[in-house]
Design an enzyme around this catalytic site. Structure first.
Site, short mmCIF file in Angstrom:
data_model
loop_
_atom_site.label_atom_id
_atom_site.label_comp_id
_atom_site.label_asym_id
_atom_site.label_seq_id
_atom_site.Cartn_x
_atom_site.Cartn_y
_atom_site.Cartn_z
N CYS A 1 90.68 -50.25 -7.58
CA CYS A 1 89.38 -49.85 -7.01
C CYS A 1 88.46 -49.46 -8.17
O CYS A 1 87.28 -49.80 -8.20
CB CYS A 1 89.54 -48.66 -6.08
SG CYS A 1 90.78 -48.86 -4.80
N CYS B 1 86.16 -51.97 -10.29
CA CYS B 1 84.80 -52.25 -9.83
C CYS B 1 83.95 -50.98 -9.70
O CYS B 1 82.82 -50.92 -10.16
CB CYS B 1 84.81 -52.96 -8.48
SG CYS B 1 85.42 -54.65 -8.56
N HIS C 1 83.37 -31.26 25.39
CA HIS C 1 82.80 -30.93 24.08
C HIS C 1 81.31 -30.60 24.10
O HIS C 1 80.79 -30.08 23.12
CB HIS C 1 83.11 -32.06 23.09
CG HIS C 1 84.59 -32.22 22.85
ND1 HIS C 1 85.32 -31.29 22.17
CD2 HIS C 1 85.46 -33.19 23.25
CE1 HIS C 1 86.60 -31.68 22.14
NE2 HIS C 1 86.71 -32.82 22.80
N CYS D 1 93.00 -37.41 22.40
CA CYS D 1 92.15 -36.90 23.48
C CYS D 1 92.31 -37.77 24.72
O CYS D 1 92.46 -37.26 25.83
CB CYS D 1 90.69 -36.91 23.06
SG CYS D 1 90.14 -35.37 22.31
#
Lengths: 252, 147, 106
Positions: A67, A70, A172, A213
């Protein structure tokens, strides 16, 4: 009289909203769990960040590039990136989440096998990248091409689902700050993902939390990386715009 | 043959019982563990400061720390600190071995708690005496468990 | 690929009591949990933790399944000399993972 009562309610509600009553899940936790998150040397999520740092610097795939080959120094180049995801991807002309972007880099640019969703490698890289945006405000892209996805996410958020016939919003929004059993109901702002959940005894993504959930609602889970999951994530990031990122957060 | 709903719930109940059934520590097995630690010597209360939350959000990770009042010299120091519980599958949690080079008799760790229960910390002194402190911890059940 | 986070103060004064925090990446699988197939997942835990300071054991611990996943252990030692602290975690199959940290004492 009724109308007057409504006016009074609106009159009280509006200034409260203007003051920003939004809170991170951090504010709903007990002092022990807060202390665990605040101390980088005691926060178990930091183990994944550390692993992600090593992966960032290690060559991978047929390209034999890392990674870092670059993107160089992540503390500079990747700063703020996680705060802007999901984003619109030019190559696929579709919305893409941060984990999806990392999978794309791994496969297309590094020539490496696609890391598995919710697997250790992808979680480590995602948490390392997201950690570079810690303490920065969530800043969703103002990209018009994301409008329909955002709307889809908003619709999902308020749609009643599953055998219990609940929507995300009922817990929520309507009942945030209340309790489900002994556990406080937070406002569902995705401020610290991937995060270390004590219940999981591991680090996990926001999309794992969705599944969690949904299974609680006895609803059909949505697959990680699916259009629906990215839409819901995009909507939640928009809803949390301006709140600071905490990755890696700790939650009970 | 089709399994009726009642048969299914009986099966499910049987299965879950079988899963939850592994032996559990009891106040008696904790006593036995402590006896093994002290070699049956008497344990006095005091000198041990045991810091653990009274109410925890998730029993998977409960921070605790122990501080023992000791000069930590060659002749007078804490040699071991043992942590014991009465309701996890096993009564032993951990034993920490200290030395005069510790400087202070202080440790911290995180433990799992299966249920609301008493946790005991025992310090072994270099003169072969034992001191203890215990604390009750209430474990609340998380609302959203996975699957 | 297991990893550990270790905190040893960068510089300390001779005779100072320093706090060392360690966090080891490990599932601490108890052996009491059933897996997706209903069979118990085999026990996989760190059983022994040792810290040596310039070759001498200054602290050690025996851990049981009641210790949390990714075990956190914090303890103290007196800063005596500059040198190396070696930390080792040994699991119930006898495999040991080692990490070191250097210490500067003035």
């Amino acid at each position: 009289m009724n109308r007057l009562a409504y006016l009074v309610v609106i009159g009280i509600a509006l200034p409260a909203f203007a003051q920003d009553a939004r809170k991170s899940g951090f504010d709903f936790m007990g002092p022990d769990t807060q202390a665990m998150q605040k101390d980088d040397l005691a926060n178990p999520g930091m183990l994944s960040v550390l692993e992600g740092e090593a992966l960032w610097k290690a060559n991978a795939g047929t390209s034999q590039k890392s990674c870092a080959s670059c993107h160089d120094d992540a503390t500079q180049s990747i700063k703020g990136v996680a705060a802007r995801y999901p984003a619109f991807d030019e190559t696929t002309q579709a919305p893409l989440d941060l984990a999806g972007r990392i999978i794309q880099c791994r496969t297309e640019r590094q020539g490496a096998p696609a890391p598995q969703r919710e697997g250790r490698e992808l979680l480590a890289l995602t948490s390392y990248v997201a950690h570079q945006s810690r303490d920065l405000p969530i800043a969703p892209p103002k990209d018009a091409r994301l409008a329909s996805t955002r709307a889809q996410g908003a619709a999902l958020y308020s749609t009643r689902m599953g055998q219990l016939n609940f929507s995300c919003a009922q817990c929520h929004d309507d009942n945030a700050g209340g309790h489900l059993g002994a556990a406080p109901i937070p406002q569902a702002h995705p401020t610290g993902y991937p995060l270390y959940r004590l219940e999981w005894q591991a680090l996990g993504s926001l999309q794992r939390r969705f599944r969690n959930c949904l299974s609680g609602m006895r609803a059909e889970p949505i697959a990680a990386g699916s259009k629906e999951a990215i839409a819901l994530e995009l909507f939640l990031m928009e809803r949390a715009a301006g709140i600071h990122l905490e990755t890696p957060a700790v939650r009970p | 043959m089709n399994t009726t709903r009642r048969q299914f719930s009986l099966l499910a109940a049987g299965a879950s019982f079988a899963l939850v059934a592994p032996a559990r520590a009891t106040p008696d097995s904790m006593k036995a563990s402590i006896q093994a630690f002290t070699g049956g010597k008497p344990v006095k209360e005091g000198r041990v400061k045991f810091d653990i939350s009274l109410l925890v959000e998730n029993g998977n990770s409960v921070p605790l720390s122990v501080l023992v009042d000791s000069p930590m010299t060659k002749d007078n120091h804490v040699t071991r600190i043992g942590i014991f519980n009465e309701k996890n599958p096993l009564p032993d949690v951990a034993i920490f071995n200290l030395t005069p080079r510790s400087g202070r008799a202080q440790i911290a760790t995180r433990m799992r708690l299966n249920d609301t229960q008493f946790i005991t910390a025992i310090a072994e002194m270099s003169d072969g005496t034992y001191f203890s402190a215990k604390s009750e911890v209430i474990v609340t059940m998380p609302a959203c468990v996975e699957e | 690929m297991a990893r550990a986070l270790i905190n040893v103060p960068q510089k300390s004064k001779r005779g100072e009591i320093i706090e060392i925090k360690t966090l080891m990446s490990h599932p601490m699988e108890t052996g009491f949990r059933p897996g997706m197939d209903g069979q118990l997942i085999p026990r996989d835990i760190i059983e022994k933790f040792v810290c040596t300071y310039n070759g001498e054991v200054v602290f050690s611990a025996q851990l049981h399944p009641a210790i949390t996943a990714n075990p956190f252990i914090s303890f103290t030692t007196i800063a005596t000399d500059s040198g190396t602290l070696v930390f080792s975690w040994t699991d119930n199959k006898g495999e040991t993972q080692v990490q070191t940290a250097s210490i500067q004492v003035e």
